[in-house]
Enzyme design. Structure first.
Site, PDB file in Angstrom:
ATOM      1  N   LYS A 149      10.268   7.221   6.680  1.00 25.11           N
ATOM      2  CA  LYS A 149      11.609   7.062   6.105  1.00 25.11           C
ATOM      3  C   LYS A 149      12.567   8.121   6.675  1.00 25.11           C
ATOM      4  CE  LYS A 149       9.886   5.075   1.750  1.00 25.11           C
ATOM      5  NZ  LYS A 149       9.743   5.300   0.291  1.00 25.11           N
ATOM      6  N   TYR A 195      11.827  -5.079   0.318  1.00 23.72           N
ATOM      7  CA  TYR A 195      11.305  -4.724  -0.997  1.00 23.72           C
ATOM      8  C   TYR A 195      11.142  -5.936  -1.912  1.00 23.72           C
ATOM      9  CZ  TYR A 195      11.056   0.199   0.030  1.00 23.72           C
ATOM     10  OH  TYR A 195      10.696   1.407   0.571  1.00 23.72           O
ATOM     11  N   ARG A 254      -2.929   4.266   2.489  1.00 24.00           N
ATOM     12  CA  ARG A 254      -2.415   4.625   1.154  1.00 24.00           C
ATOM     13  C   ARG A 254      -3.091   5.912   0.657  1.00 24.00           C
ATOM     14  NH1 ARG A 254       1.918   1.532  -1.332  1.00 24.00           N
ATOM     15  NH2 ARG A 254       0.899   1.597  -3.349  1.00 24.00           N
ATOM     16  N   THR A 301       3.202   7.554  -5.004  1.00 24.95           N
ATOM     17  CA  THR A 301       4.664   7.414  -4.829  1.00 24.95           C
ATOM     18  C   THR A 301       5.434   8.710  -5.109  1.00 24.95           C
ATOM     19  OG1 THR A 301       4.536   5.105  -5.479  1.00 24.95           O
ATOM     20  CG2 THR A 301       6.697   6.134  -5.679  1.00 24.95           C
ATOM     21  N   ARG A 326       2.259  13.113   1.178  1.00 24.57           N
ATOM     22  CA  ARG A 326       3.318  13.342   0.179  1.00 24.57           C
ATOM     23  C   ARG A 326       3.035  14.586  -0.668  1.00 24.57           C
ATOM     24  NH1 ARG A 326       3.568   7.021  -1.566  1.00 24.57           N
ATOM     25  NH2 ARG A 326       5.244   6.312  -0.211  1.00 24.57           N
ATOM     26  N   ASN A 377      10.113  10.372  -0.410  1.00 23.80           N
ATOM     27  CA  ASN A 377       8.671  10.574  -0.280  1.00 23.80           C
ATOM     28  C   ASN A 377       8.159  10.296   1.137  1.00 23.80           C
ATOM     29  OD1 ASN A 377       8.931   7.826  -0.346  1.00 23.80           O
ATOM     30  ND2 ASN A 377       7.727   7.498  -2.196  1.00 23.80           N
ATOM     31  N   HIS A 427       6.844   4.790   3.750  1.00 19.06           N
ATOM     32  CA  HIS A 427       6.459   3.565   3.054  1.00 19.06           C
ATOM     33  C   HIS A 427       5.153   3.095   3.656  1.00 19.06           C
ATOM     34  CE1 HIS A 427       6.249  -0.427   1.399  1.00 19.06           C
ATOM     35  NE2 HIS A 427       5.979  -0.845   2.631  1.00 19.06           N
ATOM     36  N   GLU A 445       4.917  -8.020   5.105  1.00 17.27           N
ATOM     37  CA  GLU A 445       5.833  -6.982   5.611  1.00 17.27           C
ATOM     38  C   GLU A 445       5.843  -6.864   7.134  1.00 17.27           C
ATOM     39  OE1 GLU A 445       5.671  -3.993   1.734  1.00 17.27           O
ATOM     40  OE2 GLU A 445       4.701  -3.381   3.581  1.00 17.27           O
TER      41      GLU A 445
HETATM   42  P1  AMP Z   1       7.000   1.510  -2.792  1.00 16.77           P
HETATM   43  O1  AMP Z   1       7.125   0.048  -2.512  1.00 16.77           O
HETATM   44  O2  AMP Z   1       5.870   1.878  -3.708  1.00 16.77           O
HETATM   45  O3  AMP Z   1       7.108   2.357  -1.552  1.00 16.77           O
HETATM   46  O4  AMP Z   1       8.273   1.884  -3.696  1.00 16.77           O
HETATM   47  C1  AMP Z   1       9.489   1.884  -3.155  1.00 16.77           C
HETATM   48  C2  AMP Z   1      10.095   3.227  -3.038  1.00 16.77           C
HETATM   49  O5  AMP Z   1      11.120   3.315  -4.036  1.00 16.77           O
HETATM   50  C3  AMP Z   1       9.254   4.433  -3.307  1.00 16.77           C
HETATM   51  O6  AMP Z   1       8.485   4.795  -2.205  1.00 16.77           O
HETATM   52  C4  AMP Z   1      10.308   5.466  -3.671  1.00 16.77           C
HETATM   53  O7  AMP Z   1      10.967   5.970  -2.520  1.00 16.77           O
HETATM   54  C5  AMP Z   1      11.298   4.640  -4.446  1.00 16.77           C
HETATM   55  N1  AMP Z   1      11.112   4.605  -5.905  1.00 16.77           N
HETATM   56  C6  AMP Z   1      10.168   3.922  -6.574  1.00 16.77           C
HETATM   57  N2  AMP Z   1      10.327   4.079  -7.908  1.00 16.77           N
HETATM   58  C7  AMP Z   1      11.413   4.859  -8.068  1.00 16.77           C
HETATM   59  C8  AMP Z   1      12.112   5.379  -9.216  1.00 16.77           C
HETATM   60  N3  AMP Z   1      11.727   5.100 -10.448  1.00 16.77           N
HETATM   61  N4  AMP Z   1      13.208   6.147  -8.996  1.00 16.77           N
HETATM   62  C9  AMP Z   1      13.632   6.385  -7.751  1.00 16.77           C
HETATM   63  N5  AMP Z   1      13.023   5.935  -6.638  1.00 16.77           N
HETATM   64  C10 AMP Z   1      11.928   5.192  -6.786  1.00 16.77           C
END
Ligand code: AMP
Length: 201
Positions: A14, A54, A119, A125, A136, A156, A159, A170
């Site tokens: 990212k 997403y 992962r 996350t 992370r 973080n 992805h 994806e």
């Molecule tokens: P993921 O598909 O698990 O990568 O989730 C998407 C991304 O969204 C995460 O890697 C974070 O960067 C962000 N994210 C997920 N949940 C939250 C949250 N509650 N608040 C802010 N950012 C979030």
């Protein structure tokens, strides 16, 4: 069933990973397991690309919202909302801003249990609670609380696809079939061949 050694996963470094000069460190962590890099590109994604990415998985919103709420409750803190979809809707807005803020590196890694391994190496996350030794956990410090206080996405670094079906949706979103390269590395014999590709002399 396809052999597990042919499994592929999508990884995106990212914008914060690039700005923090962690590209080499991140690649090293995946590369040294034996996984093979089979596709790679650097780009500044559009908001549409990010939103589509997403929302490829219809359950993503529910899962992301529930994960965030559970994390607050586990720490004895109050989530911004108890409705997972409401939480996720605001995450999508924040993610579009975050992911289009600069270049990202999209890549495909291939090898035994690629999705699960990537992962594990990447960590959870939320960097605040990600395990020690994960990317992370070791290289960044963000939290749900800080991200929500400032109405932004959690920074973080990476992805990584969450499951094999997710990876299968994806990868074509980011790469055309001809951008994925087929080749063999010498160490694949030691990792996968039944006779290890060598004999004592
Ligand atoms: P993921 O598909 O698990 O990568 O989730 C998407 C991304 O969204 C995460 O890697 C974070 O960067 C962000 N994210 C997920 N949940 C939250 C949250 N509650 N608040 C802010 N950012 C979030």
């Amino acid at each position: 069933m396809a052999h597990p050694k042919t499994e592929r996963t999508l990884v995106i470094v990212k914008p914060d990973g690039i700005q923090r000069a962690l590209i080499g460190e991140i690649f090293k962590r995946y590369e040294r397991t034996g996984l093979k890099l089979v596709a790679l590109k650097m780009l500044i994604p559009t908001e549409a690309m990010v939103e589509e990415h997403y929302l490829l998985d219809p359950n993503w919103k529910k899962n992301v919202g529930e994960k965030a709420i559970a994390s607050y409750l586990k720490k004895g803190e109050t989530p911004p909302s108890t409705d997972p979809i409401e939480v996720a809707d605001s995450v999508v807005v924040s993610l579009k801003k975050y992911m289009t803020s600069g270049p990202v590196i999209a890549m495909v890694w291939e090898g035994g249990h690629a999705v699960e391994l990537v992962r594990k190496i990447t960590g959870g996350t939320e960097p605040r609670s990600a395990g020690v030794g994960t990317i992370r956990g070791d290289f960044v410090l963000d939290s749900y609380q800080m991200a929500d206080t400032d109405t932004r996405a959690i920074r973080n670094l990476i992805h990584a696809s969450g499951s094999v079906p997710e990876a299968e949706m994806e990868i074509p979103h980011w790469f055309k079939p001809e951008e994925i390269v087929k080749y063999r590395m010498p160490h694949e014999a030691t990792l996968y061949d039944v006779d290890m590709g060598s004999r004592a002399v």
